[in-house]
Design a protein around this motif. Structure first.
Motif, PDB file in Angstrom:
ATOM      1  N   SER A 171       0.991   8.178   9.116  1.00  0.00           N
ATOM      2  CA  SER A 171       0.156   7.541   8.106  1.00  0.00           C
ATOM      3  C   SER A 171      -1.103   8.363   7.850  1.00  0.00           C
ATOM      4  CB  SER A 171      -0.200   6.117   8.519  1.00  0.00           C
ATOM      5  OG  SER A 171      -1.145   6.121   9.542  1.00  0.00           O
ATOM      6  N   ILE A 172      -1.565   9.100   8.875  1.00  0.00           N
ATOM      7  CA  ILE A 172      -2.685  10.014   8.630  1.00  0.00           C
ATOM      8  C   ILE A 172      -2.255  11.069   7.627  1.00  0.00           C
ATOM      9  CG2 ILE A 172      -4.228  11.732   9.639  1.00  0.00           C
ATOM     10  CD1 ILE A 172      -4.103  10.400  12.225  1.00  0.00           C
ATOM     11  N   ILE A 173      -1.043  11.612   7.857  1.00  0.00           N
ATOM     12  CA  ILE A 173      -0.577  12.695   6.992  1.00  0.00           C
ATOM     13  C   ILE A 173      -0.348  12.192   5.573  1.00  0.00           C
ATOM     14  CG2 ILE A 173       1.321  14.304   6.642  1.00  0.00           C
ATOM     15  CD1 ILE A 173       1.472  14.371   9.771  1.00  0.00           C
ATOM     16  N   ILE A 174       0.247  10.988   5.462  1.00  0.00           N
ATOM     17  CA  ILE A 174       0.478  10.427   4.126  1.00  0.00           C
ATOM     18  C   ILE A 174      -0.869  10.177   3.427  1.00  0.00           C
ATOM     19  CG2 ILE A 174       1.450   8.488   2.857  1.00  0.00           C
ATOM     20  CD1 ILE A 174       3.738   9.707   4.103  1.00  0.00           C
ATOM     21  N   GLY A 175      -1.818   9.614   4.181  1.00  0.00           N
ATOM     22  CA  GLY A 175      -3.124   9.349   3.598  1.00  0.00           C
ATOM     23  C   GLY A 175      -3.816  10.632   3.164  1.00  0.00           C
ATOM     24  N   GLY A 176      -3.745  11.656   4.038  1.00  0.00           N
ATOM     25  CA  GLY A 176      -4.353  12.933   3.697  1.00  0.00           C
ATOM     26  C   GLY A 176      -3.675  13.571   2.505  1.00  0.00           C
TER      27      GLY A 176
ATOM     28  N   LEU B 134      -7.563   3.875  -0.116  1.00  0.00           N
ATOM     29  CA  LEU B 134      -6.178   3.678   0.321  1.00  0.00           C
ATOM     30  C   LEU B 134      -5.787   4.803   1.279  1.00  0.00           C
ATOM     31  CD1 LEU B 134      -4.039   1.568  -0.556  1.00  0.00           C
ATOM     32  CD2 LEU B 134      -3.139   3.264  -2.113  1.00  0.00           C
ATOM     33  N   GLY B 135      -6.204   6.024   0.919  1.00  0.00           N
ATOM     34  CA  GLY B 135      -5.899   7.165   1.774  1.00  0.00           C
ATOM     35  C   GLY B 135      -6.688   7.125   3.069  1.00  0.00           C
ATOM     36  N   THR B 136      -8.013   6.957   2.968  1.00  0.00           N
ATOM     37  CA  THR B 136      -8.831   6.995   4.178  1.00  0.00           C
ATOM     38  C   THR B 136      -8.506   5.818   5.087  1.00  0.00           C
ATOM     39  OG1 THR B 136     -10.617   5.924   2.977  1.00  0.00           O
ATOM     40  CG2 THR B 136     -10.764   8.293   3.252  1.00  0.00           C
ATOM     41  N   MET B 137      -8.044   4.711   4.495  1.00  0.00           N
ATOM     42  CA  MET B 137      -7.659   3.567   5.316  1.00  0.00           C
ATOM     43  C   MET B 137      -6.606   3.976   6.333  1.00  0.00           C
ATOM     44  SD  MET B 137      -6.198  -0.031   4.010  1.00  0.00           S
ATOM     45  CE  MET B 137      -4.489   0.266   3.729  1.00  0.00           C
ATOM     46  N   SER B 138      -5.542   4.657   5.839  1.00  0.00           N
ATOM     47  CA  SER B 138      -4.498   5.028   6.807  1.00  0.00           C
ATOM     48  C   SER B 138      -4.946   6.193   7.677  1.00  0.00           C
ATOM     49  CB  SER B 138      -3.175   5.328   6.107  1.00  0.00           C
ATOM     50  OG  SER B 138      -3.358   5.973   4.905  1.00  0.00           O
ATOM     51  N   ILE B 139      -5.831   7.054   7.149  1.00  0.00           N
ATOM     52  CA  ILE B 139      -6.304   8.160   7.985  1.00  0.00           C
ATOM     53  C   ILE B 139      -7.145   7.627   9.140  1.00  0.00           C
ATOM     54  CG2 ILE B 139      -7.755  10.224   8.038  1.00  0.00           C
ATOM     55  CD1 ILE B 139      -6.929  10.742   5.170  1.00  0.00           C
TER      56      ILE B 139
ATOM     57  N   VAL C 180      -8.932   6.678  -3.064  1.00  0.00           N
ATOM     58  CA  VAL C 180      -9.632   7.285  -1.929  1.00  0.00           C
ATOM     59  C   VAL C 180      -9.530   6.390  -0.698  1.00  0.00           C
ATOM     60  CG1 VAL C 180     -11.891   7.888  -1.033  1.00  0.00           C
ATOM     61  CG2 VAL C 180     -11.250   8.604  -3.323  1.00  0.00           C
TER      62      VAL C 180
ATOM     63  N   LEU D 180       0.820  -1.203   0.000  1.00  0.00           N
ATOM     64  CA  LEU D 180       0.000   0.000   0.000  1.00  0.00           C
ATOM     65  C   LEU D 180       0.856   1.256   0.000  1.00  0.00           C
ATOM     66  CD1 LEU D 180      -2.914  -1.168   2.249  1.00  0.00           C
ATOM     67  CD2 LEU D 180      -2.736  -1.127  -0.222  1.00  0.00           C
TER      68      LEU D 180
ATOM     69  N   THR E 282       0.963   4.039  -2.885  1.00  0.00           N
ATOM     70  CA  THR E 282       0.792   5.446  -2.546  1.00  0.00           C
ATOM     71  C   THR E 282       1.872   6.293  -3.213  1.00  0.00           C
ATOM     72  OG1 THR E 282      -0.072   4.749  -0.418  1.00  0.00           O
ATOM     73  CG2 THR E 282       0.507   7.052  -0.637  1.00  0.00           C
TER      74      THR E 282
ATOM     75  N   LEU F  73      -2.159  11.980   0.093  1.00  0.00           N
ATOM     76  CA  LEU F  73      -2.543  11.222  -1.102  1.00  0.00           C
ATOM     77  C   LEU F  73      -3.853  11.762  -1.661  1.00  0.00           C
ATOM     78  CD1 LEU F  73      -2.070   8.697  -2.907  1.00  0.00           C
ATOM     79  CD2 LEU F  73      -3.455   7.439  -1.292  1.00  0.00           C
ATOM     80  N   ILE F  74      -4.853  11.902  -0.771  1.00  0.00           N
ATOM     81  CA  ILE F  74      -6.168  12.337  -1.248  1.00  0.00           C
ATOM     82  C   ILE F  74      -6.132  13.791  -1.684  1.00  0.00           C
ATOM     83  CG2 ILE F  74      -8.543  12.784  -0.537  1.00  0.00           C
ATOM     84  CD1 ILE F  74      -8.432  10.302   1.121  1.00  0.00           C
TER      85      ILE F  74
END
Lengths: 330, 328
Positions: free
Chosen positions: A305-310, B123-128, B121, A257, A261, A312-313
């Motif tokens: 991981s929150i920051i990376i996920g945010g 993939l991102g929200t999963m880690s968030i 989407v 994942l 990313t 990404l989106i």
């Protein structure tokens, strides 16, 4: 109609051209920004050795991200990369236990990766099944085989000199891993952007049917890409195993994942057809710098991981939003 | 007779029966009614999540964030219960479902309004979502002694000899069966996955249906958050880590086409039960649990190969030009 648009809040004229700028421009901008913020936030950030150490955390992933970008451009995807790394690491561990030489261990590691990629590619192309389903299956399969072979054991009898791949330095602060990554970037840049092979990737990704009718052997091409991804996953396994000095079946768990990313952040369209190697190259650094900088500030990994996920989106969403707004204005 | 060999559901059913019988031959107690019920009870959460995932996959999307959603609602519900033990548990369940629903709606909105590919989407929200669990709990665990009696008791309580957890999953199955076959929104979801262009021309808002599918998936993940935490009597950051892949595997084994528009409730449930039976049977027949992953992996690969062949055989090509289907 025109009256209404005049009354509305308008973006500055220059904004309209923003969506014509290349993706890489934004990435460089964000990376420089993050770099600057980081160097103010922590006094330890700008130390060359610290920066060099930081590269170890993402280079192995990045080496797989490069071929994966090509695969995704071709409308395929490989979710089994992390499992391939695990399986080939296990194979290397057993090879080392039987007392095989250094070269043989590395060759075995990479060939296991190639075989896994070949299997993925064969199932996907021969039976004409979406790559995402097949690789969800092989993700469990490959890691499952490593579990069967290794159970709860550890393999760590690696011969002397094996640690060089993951821990050695070429020159001053430049590690072997980092050098290999730069080499791989140049190789894949040339492959994707300067050769027929690369052009065919875009052709297939944009329209497989048209690509087929224009004489491209679509199946063989996709198969080859799966094999290349497998081979590079094997290389990453060599580096990671050598850096850690041991093999467990949980090695590289969840990497697929973060690698995907990196690729998506690099501007590769997950639906295929567009994306560049320089984009992925910069995205790799962006992710590396963000995680390293936050690490220096004692931010726990899971918050990163929150920051990376945010990231990404929002990185994907921003250009879409800008286009939406600018379309409304005109 | 022919349907027995061609339909995915019949094949899966026979496979599961064969597995049960062969395990029963080795360990007689395995086929006891009480044991079978506990195997089903064990699979209930997987079934509920797989049904939600099914809707999302039918609309040509994928929801990777279900497990993180489950972990977050589970943690929120457990912490609430820990601080306010007197807060009624049914309301707590409702709260969990609403929390899950809102997380599903965020996924759905991003897919619908911004048209970002669902895999990116989620993939991102999963880690968030998973990260927020950490922020919420600060890495601490909520253990059994911090939960109230009723909180842990409700899913276990027996009605007609069957645990409430099983009843809940049966309820979800029945609702889904009706929803997918006979309700207008269910059919619209199938239509928008089967051919988005055709659905658009018949006046179906494809994006809205994707949003609905994501919301339902989120709602069910929220419900499962409570069920999971109360069943295992513990909540921590890594609850159900990687479970999303088992959920997707259940769908794939159950014959839900990842290309969208195809799949049945029965198949999905059987796919989940297949995984559940394997998980429960392996320790009984003395196979190391390390085999479980490889087995379900090879089953997925074999299942998709089998279904790709079955799909090709079905239907004769009448018009040659109609056979060229644009891929994806």
């Amino acid at each position: 109609m025109e009256k209404i648009t005049e009354q509305k809040w308008q973006l500055p004229k220059g904004w309209l051209k923003v969506n014509k700028l290349p993706w890489e421009f934004f990435l460089v901008l964000i990376t420089v920004l993050v770099f600057a913020v980081n160097s103010f936030a922590s006094p330890y950030f700008l130390d060359v050795w610290n920066l060099s150490d930081a590269t170890f955390n993402f280079v192995e992933k990045a080496i797989v991200a490069l071929p994966l970008a090509m695969l995704i451009i071709c409308r395929d995807i490989d979710l089994s990369i992390a499992s391939i790394i695990a399986l080939s690491s296990v194979a290397m561990g057993f090879a080392a236990q039987y007392g095989l030489g250094l070269e043989l261990i590395v060759i075995i590691g990479i060939s296991v990766g190639i075989l896994c990629g070949l299997f993925n590619g064969w199932v996907v192309t021969h039976f004409d099944i979406p790559a995402i389903v097949v690789t969800i299956g092989t993700m469990s399969l490959f890691r499952g085989i490593s579990y069967i072979l290794l159970g709860d054991q550890v393999l760590k009898d690696y011969p002397d000199g094996f640690e060089y791949f993951g821990q050695g330095y070429l020159y001053w602060v430049f590690s072997f891993e980092f050098g290999l990554f730069l080499l791989a970037t140049v190789f894949f840049y040339v492959l994707l952007h300067k050769t027929n092979f690369g052009r065919r990737c875009y052709a297939i990704g944009n329209n497989p049917t048209a690509a087929f009718y224009s004489g491209i052997n679509v199946k063989r091409h996709r198969l080859m890409l799966f094999v290349i991804v497998g081979a590079l996953a094997g290389v990453a396994a060599v580096l990671l195993t050598s850096r850690l000095g041991s093999t467990r079946p949980t090695i590289a768990l969840g990497w697929e994942l973060s690698i995907i990313t990196m690729v998506v952040l690099g501007g590769v369209n997950i639906m295929g057809g567009s994306g560049t190697i320089p984009g992925v190259f910069i995205a790799v650094f962006l992710m590396g710098i963000v995680t390293f900088g936050l690490g220096l500030l004692n931010v726990p990994g899971i918050v990163m991981s929150i920051i990376i996920g945010g990231m990404l989106i929002s990185v994907i969403a921003t250009p879409i939003l800008i286009t939406k707004f600018s379309r409304r204005e005109t | 007779m022919k349907i027995l060999f061609t339909s995915r559901e019949a094949l899966l059913c026979m496979l599961i029966l064969a597995m049960l019988l062969s395990v029963g031959a080795v360990a007689k107690d395995f086929l006891n009614l009480s044991n079978l019920l506990s195997v089903y009870n064990d699979t209930s959460i997987l079934i509920i999540l797989a049904l939600g995932q099914m809707l999302v996959i039918i609309t040509r999307c994928i929801d990777l964030s279900v497990a993180a959603n489950l972990a977050l609602t589970g943690m929120a519900v457990a912490m609430l219960n820990g601080s306010y033990p007197d807060f009624p548990v049914p309301l707590l369940m409702l709260f969990g479902m609403l929390l899950g629903l809102s997380m599903g709606m965020i996924n759905g909105l991003l897919v619908w309004k911004l048209q970002i590919p669902a895999i990116v989407v989620t993939l991102g929200t999963m880690s968030i979502y998973r990260g927020i669990v950490f922020l919420l709990s600060e890495g601490a665990w909520v253990n059994a002694h911090e939960m109230s009696e009723t909180f842990m008791h409700i899913p276990r309580s027996l009605h007609l000899g069957v645990a409430l957890l099983s009843w809940l999953s049966i309820m979800v199955i029945v609702i889904f069966y009706y929803f997918c076959r006979s309700s207008r929104s269910g059919r619209e979801i199938y239509a928008s996955g089967n051919s988005p262009t055709a659905a658009f021309y018949t006046g179906i808002d494809v994006g809205r249906n994707q949003f609905i599918a994501f919301s339902i998936s989120g709602l069910l993940a929220g419900l499962c958050g409570y069920l999971w935490v109360s069943r295992y009597a513990v909540a921590y950051v890594d609850v159900a880590a990687g479970f999303e892949l088992q959920v997707i595997s259940a769908c794939v084994i159950g014959g839900i086409s990842i290309m969208g528009g195809r799949g049945t409730v029965v198949g999905c449930v059987l796919g989940a039960m297949f995984i559940g039976v394997i998980n429960n049977a392996l320790p009984v027949i003395g196979v190391s649990p390390f085999w479980q992953m490889a087995i379900s992996g090879s089953v997925i690969v074999l299942a998709v190969i089998a279904s790709s062949k079955a799909e090709k055989k079905s239907g004769r090509i009448i018009l040659k030009s109609a056979a060229i289907v644009p891929s994806r």
